[in-house]
Design a protein around this motif. Structure first.
Motif, PDB file in Angstrom:
ATOM      1  N   ALA A  14      -6.880   0.337  -1.527  1.00 59.19           N
ATOM      2  CA  ALA A  14      -6.160   1.577  -1.802  1.00 59.19           C
ATOM      3  C   ALA A  14      -6.319   1.973  -3.265  1.00 59.19           C
ATOM      4  N   GLU A  66       0.814  -1.202   0.000  1.00 59.10           N
ATOM      5  CA  GLU A  66       0.000   0.000   0.000  1.00 59.10           C
ATOM      6  C   GLU A  66       0.856   1.265   0.000  1.00 59.10           C
ATOM      7  N   THR A 111      -4.134  -3.617  -0.858  1.00 64.55           N
ATOM      8  CA  THR A 111      -3.771  -3.055  -2.170  1.00 64.55           C
ATOM      9  C   THR A 111      -5.006  -2.701  -2.965  1.00 64.55           C
ATOM     10  N   ILE A 151       0.823   2.438  -5.389  1.00 68.65           N
ATOM     11  CA  ILE A 151      -0.590   2.606  -5.724  1.00 68.65           C
ATOM     12  C   ILE A 151      -0.755   3.632  -6.839  1.00 68.65           C
TER      13      ILE A 151
END
Length: 345
Positions: free
Chosen positions: A238, A184, A235, A189
């Motif tokens: 996000a 993250e 993940t 991201i």
């Protein structure tokens, strides 16, 4: 009473001069050749790792040597041949990882005494050869970089296992650091989001939804404490926030299951079938858990799952490339490496 010393390998010859810092990028691995013998060697090493298949008992040894290694190499070799880099006679994973290392070395060329190399956990170039090469270049400190955004014992930990095994055989060990998972991390991201948006802008159609497909894992591994599923969820959440999508527009699935045990769900292939039967006609698939395109993305997703989707009524399917050695992808690796090298350079 004398005590026998542990077995050691011959220490690599070290280049004279100022001490250097080594950076070793490590990805999963690949066969050396796209034929049954090459795949058999690779699968033997991969499936003999107790981090990958935890029960390495007599039953598994019979299954592995008596069944899997007799039949699976032929079928997997055909899959590798579909994606093989024939110009270089190597898999795309090897081509891309080499390029990532070359581009990172170029990006760090203004940093004194930094040497970048790359390796594969299974197959070649080996972690052992990578560490030996860095030591030979005069590196007394090494940063190992497992190219797995989400941690799991069967990926990140087994890289560490092998690094430690190599160091355990050296009398003069370099100081070691290992980069943490970056599931993250803001740079990661953002790079994923940019790559998705850039790819979607090139398509002649607008996907009705996006599927984020991660490599699967036996559910029992998570039940024992592996944080992998938690990292995949983090993940995806996000990425949803960054793209302004909810769970109905950016789905989380798991691919590549193997054997008869229950794996993390929902399964990617079953989701492709279900979505098509429910009337979804246009989708895109992103594979955030892979730092470089490989068999699982180029063949399993872009070919096998595309065919499953179309066979069940889907019409338009697009596989979004991994970050690879793209500018956003290299931003992630460079950011991660520079952060972990603080105090060394």
């Amino acid at each position: 009473m004398s005590t026998a010393a542990p077995s050691e390998t011959t220490q690599p010859t070290v280049q004279s001069g100022p001490k250097r810092v080594g950076v070793l990028l490590v990805n999963l691995g690949t066969p050396d050749t796209a034929d049954a013998p090459g795949v058999r060697i690779y699968l033997k090493e991969f499936l003999s790792d107790a981090r990958v298949i935890e029960d390495q008992g007599l039953i598994w040894q019979f299954v592995l040597n008596g069944i899997i290694l007799r039949s699976r190499p032929r079928t997997k070799a055909l899959d590798y041949q579909k994606i093989w880099n024939n110009e270089k006679n190597e898999s795309p994973l090897k081509t891309i990882t080499r390029s990532q290392a070359d581009k990172l070395a170029a990006a760090l060329s203004d940093r004194d005494h930094v040497v970048v190399d790359w390796a594969m956990r299974y197959g070649n170039p080996s972690i052992k050869s990578g560490i030996e090469a860095l030591i030979a270049e005069g590196c007394d400190r090494i940063l190992a970089v497992p190219l797995y955004p989400q941690y799991s014992a069967s990926t990140s930990a087994t890289v560490c296992d092998e690094v430690f095994r190599v160091l355990a055989r050296l009398r003069a060990q370099p100081t070691l650091r290992v980069t943490p998972p970056y599931y993250e991390d803001e740079a990661y991201i953002e790079a994923l989001a940019v790559s998705i948006e850039t790819h979607l802008a090139t398509l002649p159609f607008k996907p009705e939804l996006i599927v984020a497909s991660f490599h699967g894992m036996p559910k029992s591994y998570v039940d024992k404490g592996d944080p992998y599923q938690e990292h995949c969820i983090a993940t995806t959440e996000a990425l949803r926030r960054r793209l302004g999508m909810d769970a109905s527009k950016l789905l989380l699935t798991f691919q590549s299951r193997f054997g008869n045990d229950e794996w993390l769900q929902p399964y990617t292939d079953k989701t492709m079938e279900r979505l098509a039967k429910e009337g979804v006609r246009r989708i895109a698939v992103v594979t955030p858990g892979f730092a470089a395109d490989c068999l699982e993305t180029l063949e399993e997703i872009a070919q096998e799952n595309a065919e499953i989707f179309r066979h069940n009524g889907g019409e338009q399917f697009s596989a979004i490339p991994c970050l690879n050695d793209s500018e956003p992808g290299m931003d992630v690796i460079r950011t991660l490496v520079l952060r972990e090298l603080q105090g060394w350079i």
